[in-house]
Design an enzyme around this catalytic site. Structure first.
Site, PDB file in Angstrom:
ATOM      1  N   GLY A 163       0.011  -5.875   5.782  1.00  0.00           N
ATOM      2  CA  GLY A 163       0.806  -4.937   5.178  1.00  0.00           C
ATOM      3  C   GLY A 163       1.870  -4.358   6.350  1.00  0.00           C
ATOM      4  N   ARG A 164       0.790  -3.242   7.257  1.00  0.00           N
ATOM      5  CA  ARG A 164       2.593  -1.937   7.239  1.00  0.00           C
ATOM      6  C   ARG A 164       3.240  -3.176   8.337  1.00  0.00           C
ATOM      7  NH1 ARG A 164      -3.018   1.223   9.224  1.00  0.00           N
ATOM      8  NH2 ARG A 164      -3.969  -0.654   8.727  1.00  0.00           N
TER       9      ARG A 164
ATOM     10  N   THR B   8     -14.685  -4.650   5.767  1.00  0.00           N
ATOM     11  CA  THR B   8     -14.094  -4.983   7.514  1.00  0.00           C
ATOM     12  C   THR B   8     -14.205  -3.611   8.248  1.00  0.00           C
ATOM     13  OG1 THR B   8     -12.165  -4.562   7.238  1.00  0.00           O
ATOM     14  CG2 THR B   8     -12.669  -6.484   7.201  1.00  0.00           C
TER      15      THR B   8
ATOM     16  N   LYS C 205       0.226  -7.834  -3.206  1.00  0.00           N
ATOM     17  CA  LYS C 205      -1.086  -6.830  -3.402  1.00  0.00           C
ATOM     18  C   LYS C 205      -0.635  -6.004  -4.238  1.00  0.00           C
ATOM     19  CE  LYS C 205      -4.174  -6.069  -0.105  1.00  0.00           C
ATOM     20  NZ  LYS C 205      -5.013  -4.593  -0.734  1.00  0.00           N
TER      21      LYS C 205
ATOM     22  N   LYS D 177     -11.004  -4.690  -6.442  1.00  0.00           N
ATOM     23  CA  LYS D 177     -12.990  -4.927  -5.671  1.00  0.00           C
ATOM     24  C   LYS D 177     -13.667  -4.111  -6.392  1.00  0.00           C
ATOM     25  CE  LYS D 177     -10.977  -3.552  -1.108  1.00  0.00           C
ATOM     26  NZ  LYS D 177      -9.190  -3.878  -0.659  1.00  0.00           N
TER      27      LYS D 177
ATOM     28  N   ASP E  45      -5.937  -6.133  -6.302  1.00  0.00           N
ATOM     29  CA  ASP E  45      -6.872  -6.051  -5.111  1.00  0.00           C
ATOM     30  C   ASP E  45      -7.855  -4.689  -5.919  1.00  0.00           C
ATOM     31  OD1 ASP E  45      -9.545  -6.098  -2.937  1.00  0.00           O
ATOM     32  OD2 ASP E  45      -7.667  -5.057  -1.611  1.00  0.00           O
TER      33      ASP E  45
ATOM     34  N   ASP F  74       0.556  -0.913   0.028  1.00  0.00           N
ATOM     35  CA  ASP F  74      -0.476  -0.134  -0.034  1.00  0.00           C
ATOM     36  C   ASP F  74       0.676   0.768  -0.426  1.00  0.00           C
ATOM     37  OD1 ASP F  74      -2.284  -1.692  -0.339  1.00  0.00           O
ATOM     38  OD2 ASP F  74      -2.491  -2.211   2.156  1.00  0.00           O
TER      39      ASP F  74
ATOM     40  N   PRO G  52     -21.536  -6.128 -15.542  1.00  0.00           N
ATOM     41  CA  PRO G  52     -21.324  -7.248 -16.047  1.00  0.00           C
ATOM     42  C   PRO G  52     -20.002  -6.284 -16.634  1.00  0.00           C
ATOM     43  CG  PRO G  52     -23.403  -7.152 -15.663  1.00  0.00           C
ATOM     44  CD  PRO G  52     -23.669  -6.172 -15.263  1.00  0.00           C
ATOM     45  N   ASN G  53     -20.397  -6.119 -18.236  1.00  0.00           N
ATOM     46  CA  ASN G  53     -19.307  -5.730 -19.284  1.00  0.00           C
ATOM     47  C   ASN G  53     -18.539  -5.318 -18.779  1.00  0.00           C
ATOM     48  OD1 ASN G  53     -19.482  -5.896 -22.375  1.00  0.00           O
ATOM     49  ND2 ASN G  53     -18.978  -3.822 -22.011  1.00  0.00           N
TER      50      ASN G  53
HETATM   51  O1  C5P Z   1      -3.168  -4.056   8.466  1.00  0.00           O
HETATM   52  P1  C5P Z   1      -2.443  -3.756   7.168  1.00  0.00           P
HETATM   53  O2  C5P Z   1      -1.821  -2.865   6.731  1.00  0.00           O
HETATM   54  O3  C5P Z   1      -2.168  -4.883   7.223  1.00  0.00           O
HETATM   55  O4  C5P Z   1      -3.687  -4.150   5.864  1.00  0.00           O
HETATM   56  C1  C5P Z   1      -3.258  -4.571   4.647  1.00  0.00           C
HETATM   57  C2  C5P Z   1      -4.392  -4.788   3.970  1.00  0.00           C
HETATM   58  O5  C5P Z   1      -5.454  -5.844   4.212  1.00  0.00           O
HETATM   59  C3  C5P Z   1      -5.201  -3.531   3.160  1.00  0.00           C
HETATM   60  O6  C5P Z   1      -4.304  -3.062   2.444  1.00  0.00           O
HETATM   61  C4  C5P Z   1      -6.382  -3.731   3.169  1.00  0.00           C
HETATM   62  O7  C5P Z   1      -6.979  -3.442   1.475  1.00  0.00           O
HETATM   63  C5  C5P Z   1      -7.288  -4.709   4.202  1.00  0.00           C
HETATM   64  N1  C5P Z   1      -7.153  -4.347   4.959  1.00  0.00           N
HETATM   65  C6  C5P Z   1      -8.468  -4.477   5.226  1.00  0.00           C
HETATM   66  N2  C5P Z   1      -9.180  -3.885   6.350  1.00  0.00           N
HETATM   67  C7  C5P Z   1      -8.815  -3.546   7.557  1.00  0.00           C
HETATM   68  C8  C5P Z   1      -7.529  -2.898   7.393  1.00  0.00           C
HETATM   69  C9  C5P Z   1      -6.347  -3.656   5.897  1.00  0.00           C
HETATM   70  O8  C5P Z   1      -9.504  -5.322   4.648  1.00  0.00           O
HETATM   71  N3  C5P Z   1      -9.279  -3.162   8.357  1.00  0.00           N
END
Ligand code: C5P
Length: 231
Positions: free
Chosen positions: A209-210, A119, A34, A63, A61, A12, A68-69
């Site tokens: 991620g972080r 989430t 990702k 999303k 990712d 990210d 649909p097309n």
């Molecule tokens: O929090 P972190 O840096 O690990 O996030 C990694 C990925 O997880 C993000 O790219 C995000 O799409 C997803 N994420 C999520 N719900 C959260 C936090 C992160 O879906 N609450």
């Protein structure tokens, strides 16, 4: 499964140099990345192609939530980049998930994953958009719909994994973001869990991620996550 194949590192970043630096620091340790809307918009599809050329697997990712097309078109282009996973919104319903699956069948290595409820959404948020079911119920409803549409799996919060594994069966992919190592602050994770707990509950992959990318030593942080998954 080798824990390294179960850990997907979320890049990210808002510029290519930062993403390249993480990939270089992780080297051969990390096999799966990702790429989300932020980095794709900043660095373009060339970055994705370069990761694939380096032998990395890519979870794109996107999303997708479109007619649909347009979903089919986006899936075809992503498939041609060589990505392994792509996300579509389950809330978009069966027609867009089926369109994604149909387009993906030309790319044998491509898996379509449905995002159930993001989430950050609460029961109140669902109510505001006219969904009277709770988040828990809506997650299961959309996961069933995704499976009926032919999706290869779902994205799930750590706390939904057990219920999802029991309804989706052993073969579905369950990819779990929102995880942090024990003792680590869960950042903005609304329904957090550890990578180990997620895998033990039945997740096929965890997205980190972080924890890795913002660590002073990303390679050491990756090894900690990997060690946490060791039997
Ligand atoms: O929090 P972190 O840096 O690990 O996030 C990694 C990925 O997880 C993000 O790219 C995000 O799409 C997803 N994420 C999520 N719900 C959260 C936090 C992160 O879906 N609450």
């Amino acid at each position: 499964m080798d824990p390294r194949s179960q850990i997907i590192v979320a890049l990210d970043c808002d510029d290519r140099a930062a993403a390249d630096a993480v990939v270089e620091q992780l080297g051969g340790e990390c096999r799966f990345y990702k790429v989300g809307l932020e980095l794709l918009t900043a660095a373009g599809p060339e970055f994705v192609k370069d990761l694939v050329t380096q032998g990395k697997e890519v979870f794109l990712d996107l999303k997708l939530f479109e007619i649909p097309n347009s979903v089919s078109g986006a899936v075809r282009v992503a498939g041609a980049l060589g990505v392994s996973m792509l996300t579509v919104h389950g809330m978009g319903g069966s027609s867009i998930m089926s369109a994604a699956i149909e387009a993906a069948c030309h790319f044998p290595g491509l898996r379509i994953l449905a995002l159930t409820v993001v989430t950050s959404m609460t029961d109140t948020d669902l109510n505001d958009i006219g969904v009277s079911d709770s988040v828990d119920k809506q997650v299961l409803r959309l996961a069933r719909l995704a499976q009926e549409a032919g999706c290869h799996g779902v994205i799930a919060s750590p706390q939904d994994v057990t219920a999802l594994r029991s309804i989706l069966g052993p073969d579905a992919l369950i990819v779990t973001p929102g995880v942090s190592l024990p003792g680590e602050s869960p950042a903005d994770h609304a329904r957090p869990g550890t990578p180990r707990a997620a895998i033990a509950a039945g997740a096929s992959h965890v997205v980190v991620g972080r924890t890795v990318t913002r660590a002073a030593d990303p390679a050491a942080a990756f090894r900690l996550v990997r060690a946490s998954l060791a039997p």
